[in-house]
Design a protein around this motif. Structure first.
Motif, PDB file in Angstrom:
ATOM      1  N   LEU A 196       0.930  -1.180  -0.235  1.00 35.90           N
ATOM      2  CA  LEU A 196      -0.004  -0.004   0.090  1.00 35.90           C
ATOM      3  C   LEU A 196       0.902   1.138  -0.143  1.00 35.90           C
ATOM      4  N   ILE A 197       0.491   2.282  -0.962  1.00 41.19           N
ATOM      5  CA  ILE A 197       1.358   3.486  -0.946  1.00 41.19           C
ATOM      6  C   ILE A 197       0.490   4.539  -0.523  1.00 41.19           C
ATOM      7  N   GLY A 198      -0.557   4.591  -0.686  1.00 40.79           N
ATOM      8  CA  GLY A 198      -1.574   5.877  -0.309  1.00 40.79           C
ATOM      9  C   GLY A 198      -3.053   5.628  -0.798  1.00 40.79           C
ATOM     10  N   LYS A 199      -3.806   6.559   0.011  1.00 39.64           N
ATOM     11  CA  LYS A 199      -5.314   6.125  -0.181  1.00 39.64           C
ATOM     12  C   LYS A 199      -5.510   7.848  -0.792  1.00 39.64           C
ATOM     13  N   GLN A 200      -7.003   7.720  -1.569  1.00 38.36           N
ATOM     14  CA  GLN A 200      -7.558   8.994  -2.103  1.00 38.36           C
ATOM     15  C   GLN A 200      -8.978   8.897  -2.144  1.00 38.36           C
ATOM     16  N   GLY A 236     -20.537  12.169  -0.977  1.00 42.98           N
ATOM     17  CA  GLY A 236     -19.969  11.439   0.251  1.00 42.98           C
ATOM     18  C   GLY A 236     -18.419  11.144   0.111  1.00 42.98           C
ATOM     19  N   ALA A 237     -17.728  11.877  -0.696  1.00 41.27           N
ATOM     20  CA  ALA A 237     -16.395  11.376  -0.852  1.00 41.27           C
ATOM     21  C   ALA A 237     -15.684  11.853   0.623  1.00 41.27           C
ATOM     22  N   GLY A 238     -14.865  11.012   1.034  1.00 36.52           N
ATOM     23  CA  GLY A 238     -14.088  11.159   2.174  1.00 36.52           C
ATOM     24  C   GLY A 238     -14.593  10.130   3.254  1.00 36.52           C
ATOM     25  N   LYS A 239     -15.924   9.610   3.121  1.00 36.03           N
ATOM     26  CA  LYS A 239     -16.136   8.720   3.878  1.00 36.03           C
ATOM     27  C   LYS A 239     -16.367   7.255   3.073  1.00 36.03           C
ATOM     28  N   PRO A 240     -15.478   6.318   3.141  1.00 33.62           N
ATOM     29  CA  PRO A 240     -15.569   5.154   2.314  1.00 33.62           C
ATOM     30  C   PRO A 240     -16.705   4.433   2.404  1.00 33.62           C
ATOM     31  N   SER A 241     -17.349   4.375   3.250  1.00 31.07           N
ATOM     32  CA  SER A 241     -18.626   3.646   3.565  1.00 31.07           C
ATOM     33  C   SER A 241     -19.731   4.201   2.556  1.00 31.07           C
ATOM     34  N   VAL A 288     -10.090   4.878  -3.236  1.00 27.65           N
ATOM     35  CA  VAL A 288      -9.163   4.486  -4.175  1.00 27.65           C
ATOM     36  C   VAL A 288      -7.835   4.474  -3.532  1.00 27.65           C
ATOM     37  N   GLU A 289      -7.202   3.039  -3.399  1.00 25.30           N
ATOM     38  CA  GLU A 289      -5.911   2.819  -3.031  1.00 25.30           C
ATOM     39  C   GLU A 289      -4.815   2.966  -3.852  1.00 25.30           C
ATOM     40  N   LYS A 290      -3.719   3.704  -3.804  1.00 28.72           N
ATOM     41  CA  LYS A 290      -2.580   3.257  -4.635  1.00 28.72           C
ATOM     42  C   LYS A 290      -1.613   2.261  -4.216  1.00 28.72           C
ATOM     43  N   ILE A 291      -1.423   1.309  -4.975  1.00 32.23           N
ATOM     44  CA  ILE A 291      -0.478   0.255  -4.510  1.00 32.23           C
ATOM     45  C   ILE A 291       0.543  -0.250  -5.436  1.00 32.23           C
ATOM     46  N   ALA A 292       1.416  -0.963  -5.098  1.00 37.76           N
ATOM     47  CA  ALA A 292       2.500  -1.699  -5.902  1.00 37.76           C
ATOM     48  C   ALA A 292       1.987  -2.949  -5.837  1.00 37.76           C
ATOM     49  N   VAL A 293       2.161  -3.478  -7.039  1.00 39.14           N
ATOM     50  CA  VAL A 293       1.770  -5.114  -7.238  1.00 39.14           C
ATOM     51  C   VAL A 293       3.053  -5.706  -7.705  1.00 39.14           C
ATOM     52  N   TYR A 303      -3.858   1.509  -9.167  1.00 40.39           N
ATOM     53  CA  TYR A 303      -5.243   2.168  -8.368  1.00 40.39           C
ATOM     54  C   TYR A 303      -6.244   1.190  -8.075  1.00 40.39           C
ATOM     55  N   VAL A 304      -6.466   0.779  -6.929  1.00 38.67           N
ATOM     56  CA  VAL A 304      -7.571  -0.043  -6.718  1.00 38.67           C
ATOM     57  C   VAL A 304      -8.813   0.644  -6.087  1.00 38.67           C
ATOM     58  N   TYR A 305     -10.038   0.648  -6.673  1.00 36.18           N
ATOM     59  CA  TYR A 305     -11.254   1.105  -6.312  1.00 36.18           C
ATOM     60  C   TYR A 305     -12.040   0.370  -5.488  1.00 36.18           C
ATOM     61  N   LEU A 306     -12.251   0.619  -4.500  1.00 37.80           N
ATOM     62  CA  LEU A 306     -13.138  -0.367  -3.409  1.00 37.80           C
ATOM     63  C   LEU A 306     -14.498   0.632  -3.338  1.00 37.80           C
ATOM     64  N   PRO A 307     -15.646  -0.089  -3.707  1.00 35.86           N
ATOM     65  CA  PRO A 307     -17.071   0.378  -3.535  1.00 35.86           C
ATOM     66  C   PRO A 307     -17.312   0.481  -1.990  1.00 35.86           C
TER      67      PRO A 307
END
Length: 369
Positions: free
Chosen positions: A95-99, A105-110, A115-120, A132-136
């Motif tokens: 995990l590198i960061g989140k945005q 409702g941006a700012g509250k994940p639920s 969106v998480e920035k990662i290195a695979v 970048y991984v988008y989590l609903p």
């Protein structure tokens, strides 16, 4: 200051405007027909033109995100990332960061998702690539703690950047909106660019003695993501979508790896790789792999699995319409194919923005969590 910084663009525009004023102010003084004034006029005109083209180029890059950094622009990013066996976190992902997602409702994940920035990190290919991984929102909601979600790999074209998928093509916002409207199920998006060895255009091929890109996308990526997020490991849990070169990758991986992906969507896709200065020698004399990289050849000569394909083109504005029609004709059971053919639409973001929503709806019907 980064290549995509608004400050860089603003400075370029300001310098262009100021130098234009200088040219207008000094022009009468340089009106003489001797060598000095002539060279002065030529120099000022060239300087204004250079700044003007730089401003236009920076504006276009900020819009379409062809290059993500100065090193990317000048081709100074070389080689394949090296697997860091000591990385913290889940195997295969760092995990590198989140945005935030650009939705209400941006700012509250639920509510807005995240969106998480990662290195695979590829276990077999030993490739490391950013994503970048988008989590609903449902991923974070009470009652969904044990639920797994379908996932799709989303690729840009070449030489695009993964940021294209967030800002230009708006995949997270579109996925969030469609799920909110009950047109799709909540899905995880893994957003990347197709080249994993920049600046080389590897085109999802295992290059002899080079980057094992097909292995990375077909095997390493699903394994790494499933080991980190609540995503299943069966084909019906995974799909692939991309535009241009990314569309070729999506169709190629779904066609040749039905054990990993249930569906592939090619938006304005190529049907065989471009071998040019950007790619270098992709096959090193391996005729079988060269043939296999031609999707129309593969449909004729290799077994077709239980995969679903969606291909898109336009009657006017796209050069791939004939190849798309050939692809459709060659798909046989147990595989399935659908298509979107626009009356007109070029090889650009405006066309793909029209095709992405129905494509996500089509994919959602073919995936399970």
């Amino acid at each position: 200051m980064g290549l995509t910084s608004t400050t860089v663009l603003a400075l370029a525009v300001l310098c262009t405007a100021l130098l234009s004023i200088v040219v207008i102010w000094l022009w009468p003084r340089l009106a003489a027909q001797s060598w000095g004034p002539v060279l002065g006029r030529v120099g000022l005109l060239c300087a204004v033109q250079l700044l003007l083209f730089s401003s236009v180029g920076l504006a276009a890059n900020n819009t379409f995100l062809f290059y993500g950094s100065w090193a990317d622009l000048f081709g100074q990013q070389e080689g394949v990332g090296v697997l860091d066996a000591k990385s913290a976190g889940s195997p295969g992902v760092k995990l590198i960061g989140k945005q935030k997602v650009d939705v209400p409702g941006a700012g509250k994940p639920s509510i807005g998702g995240e969106v998480e920035k990662i290195a695979v990190q590829g276990e077999r290919s030993r490739i490391v690539s950013p994503a970048y991984v988008y989590l609903p929102p449902e991923y974070f909601q009470k009652g969904y703690e044990k639920k797994s979600f379908p996932a799709m790999v989303v690729l840009t074209g070449f030489p695009g950047t993964a940021e294209n998928l967030l800002k230009g093509l708006k995949y997270p916002k579109t996925a969030w909106t469609l799920a909110k409207q009950k047109k799709t199920q909540p899905m995880i998006l893994v957003m990347m660019r197709p080249t994993v060895a920049p600046p080389r255009n590897t085109q999802c091929i295992d290059i002899p003695g080079g980057p094992q890109t097909e292995t990375f996308f077909a095997k390493d990526l699903p394994q790494a993501i499933s080991g980190t997020y609540r995503v299943g490991t069966k084909p019906r849990n995974w799909a692939f979508i991309g535009d241009s070169t990314g569309g070729y990758c999506a169709l190629k991986i779904a066609l040749e790896h039905p054990e990993a992906y249930a569906a592939g969507v090619g938006l304005s896709a190529d049907y065989k790789p471009d071998v040019d200065m950007d790619s270098g020698d992709l096959f090193h004399g391996n005729k079988h792999e060269q043939n296999r990289s031609d999707l129309l050849w593969s449909l004729d000569h290799l077994p077709q699995g239980n995969s679903s394909f969606l291909v898109t083109t336009s009657q006017q504005g796209e050069s791939n319409i004939k190849e798309t029609q050939k692809f459709i004709a060659k798909v046989k059971k147990p595989a399935h194919v659908s298509s979107i053919t626009l009356d007109s639409g070029g090889h650009n973001f405006n066309t793909w923005l029209r095709e992405i929503p129905p494509s996500l709806e089509w994919l959602s019907k073919r995936l399970t969590g």
